[in-house]
Design a protein around this motif. Sequence first.
Motif, PDB file in Angstrom:
ATOM      1  N   GLN A  92      29.116  34.290  48.739  1.00 20.80           N
ATOM      2  CA  GLN A  92      29.838  34.670  49.944  1.00 20.80           C
ATOM      3  C   GLN A  92      28.964  35.465  50.912  1.00 20.80           C
ATOM      4  O   GLN A  92      29.460  36.075  51.853  1.00 20.80           O
ATOM      5  CB  GLN A  92      31.080  35.490  49.576  1.00 20.80           C
ATOM      6  N   ILE A  93      27.666  35.471  50.648  1.00 18.99           N
ATOM      7  CA  ILE A  93      26.690  36.122  51.530  1.00 18.99           C
ATOM      8  C   ILE A  93      25.717  35.056  52.013  1.00 18.99           C
ATOM      9  O   ILE A  93      25.090  34.364  51.214  1.00 18.99           O
ATOM     10  CB  ILE A  93      25.929  37.236  50.783  1.00 18.99           C
ATOM     11  N   ALA A 104      20.306  40.796  45.633  1.00 17.67           N
ATOM     12  CA  ALA A 104      21.387  41.782  45.492  1.00 17.67           C
ATOM     13  C   ALA A 104      20.846  43.206  45.590  1.00 17.67           C
ATOM     14  O   ALA A 104      21.427  44.057  46.273  1.00 17.67           O
ATOM     15  CB  ALA A 104      22.105  41.575  44.165  1.00 17.67           C
ATOM     16  N   VAL A 105      19.728  43.495  44.912  1.00 16.20           N
ATOM     17  CA  VAL A 105      19.106  44.827  44.997  1.00 16.20           C
ATOM     18  C   VAL A 105      18.615  45.095  46.419  1.00 16.20           C
ATOM     19  O   VAL A 105      18.813  46.187  46.982  1.00 16.20           O
ATOM     20  CB  VAL A 105      17.947  44.948  43.995  1.00 16.20           C
ATOM     21  N   TYR A 106      17.988  44.091  47.014  1.00 16.35           N
ATOM     22  CA  TYR A 106      17.479  44.212  48.385  1.00 16.35           C
ATOM     23  C   TYR A 106      18.616  44.489  49.363  1.00 16.35           C
ATOM     24  O   TYR A 106      18.500  45.334  50.257  1.00 16.35           O
ATOM     25  CB  TYR A 106      16.748  42.923  48.748  1.00 16.35           C
ATOM     26  N   PHE A 107      19.743  43.782  49.188  1.00 15.14           N
ATOM     27  CA  PHE A 107      20.901  43.987  50.063  1.00 15.14           C
ATOM     28  C   PHE A 107      21.471  45.401  49.886  1.00 15.14           C
ATOM     29  O   PHE A 107      21.925  46.018  50.846  1.00 15.14           O
ATOM     30  CB  PHE A 107      21.969  42.937  49.765  1.00 15.14           C
ATOM     31  N   CYS A 108      21.452  45.922  48.647  1.00 16.42           N
ATOM     32  CA  CYS A 108      21.907  47.299  48.394  1.00 16.42           C
ATOM     33  C   CYS A 108      21.045  48.315  49.142  1.00 16.42           C
ATOM     34  O   CYS A 108      21.560  49.246  49.776  1.00 16.42           O
ATOM     35  CB  CYS A 108      21.880  47.596  46.901  1.00 16.42           C
ATOM     36  N   ILE A 109      19.719  48.149  49.069  1.00 20.37           N
ATOM     37  CA  ILE A 109      18.806  49.075  49.728  1.00 20.37           C
ATOM     38  C   ILE A 109      18.969  49.032  51.234  1.00 20.37           C
ATOM     39  O   ILE A 109      19.043  50.066  51.913  1.00 20.37           O
ATOM     40  CB  ILE A 109      17.348  48.761  49.331  1.00 20.37           C
ATOM     41  N   THR A 124      32.900  36.709  53.956  1.00 21.12           N
ATOM     42  CA  THR A 124      34.336  36.728  53.651  1.00 21.12           C
ATOM     43  C   THR A 124      34.894  38.135  53.815  1.00 21.12           C
ATOM     44  O   THR A 124      34.141  39.119  53.774  1.00 21.12           O
ATOM     45  CB  THR A 124      34.586  36.238  52.217  1.00 21.12           C
ATOM     46  N   PRO A 125      36.218  38.271  54.010  1.00 22.28           N
ATOM     47  CA  PRO A 125      36.812  39.613  54.124  1.00 22.28           C
ATOM     48  C   PRO A 125      36.524  40.504  52.916  1.00 22.28           C
ATOM     49  O   PRO A 125      36.308  41.706  53.060  1.00 22.28           O
ATOM     50  CB  PRO A 125      38.313  39.310  54.262  1.00 22.28           C
TER      51      PRO A 125
END
Length: 354
Positions: A92-93, A104-109, A124-125
Amino acid sequence: MDEVDAKRQSAGVLIDIPLAPGKKAPKRRYRRSRSAPVADTDLGPQCQNDGSSPTNFEIILKKLHPSLRQVAMFLCVYLGVGTLCFYLVRDQIKGKKTNGVLDAVYFCIVTMTTVGYGDLVPTTPATKLLACAFVFTGMAMVGLLLSKSADYLVERQEILLVKAIRRNQKANALAITQESETNRIKYKCLTVFVILLVLMIIGTIFLKVVEKLSFVNSFYCVCSTITTLGYGDVSFTTKGGRVFAIFWVLSGTLCVAQFFLYIAQLSTEKRRKSLVKWVLNRQMTKLDLEAADFNGDGVVDAAEFVLYKLKEMGKINKEDIDLVMEEFEHLDVDQTGTLSASDITLAQVPDSGK
């Protein structure tokens, strides 16, 4: 005698007070300063209660400052939960993807540091609400990192910086420690500036070599990242680039935030020193003597003079003095104006009887 006086002046911590005739000089008691560097001790295996030798991990863990251990724990929990959540909703990304866990780690940072390149975007919502929750907790995490780890790590480099500046001068450990305490904010600001400059150079070179960007675009990406501007037209798109970004983005954004914080503190410190200089150079008047007479006995002793000057410098206020005097009067049971061991004992008797 000359040698003793010279040592006293170099230490800067002894004050000679003239004694009244017939009185003996009080015995001096020296206490170790908390700011003085602590001597390194090597505790061998014999110091272990169970007789076993400590592992390398245990040694490193014990050497870490408690605040660093706390920050490391919170950061690991945040990144662990965030990585798991964003990995589960990775479909959904949308955006430029390399590896599920790495992205996922990169998106968190990128979310935590509020850089927000836009190369990975929730669609998505549910994922948008998840990103909103993590950006607020991430901002709180950044604040925790700034208040705990960043300041501590910079303080660890202060003595080394003073030694580097005075490498051509003969200075003992006491002089170096005193200079570090006097110019603490200035050396912190200088240290963070050097670290920030090194991070910018490393980031520019990495983007040019690995991400194949031009020099201008590499420097542009570095500046937009560490200032959390994050336009998103240039970012880390390769697998190696995102591995590098996980560590570099967090370090760079924290460093630039800490640098501007020290700039503000340096400005405040300069104003404070100007106020102290003005207070010490200002001539005393009769009105000042009346204001310094806190107990109202018509004379100002040394303690009252010191309190008045500290109040004028803004270090304490009248409310603080009143609270301390109230505590002193409570402990001064015999009302002699001085405290003794019997006063302390008598003052604690009613409390113990309750």
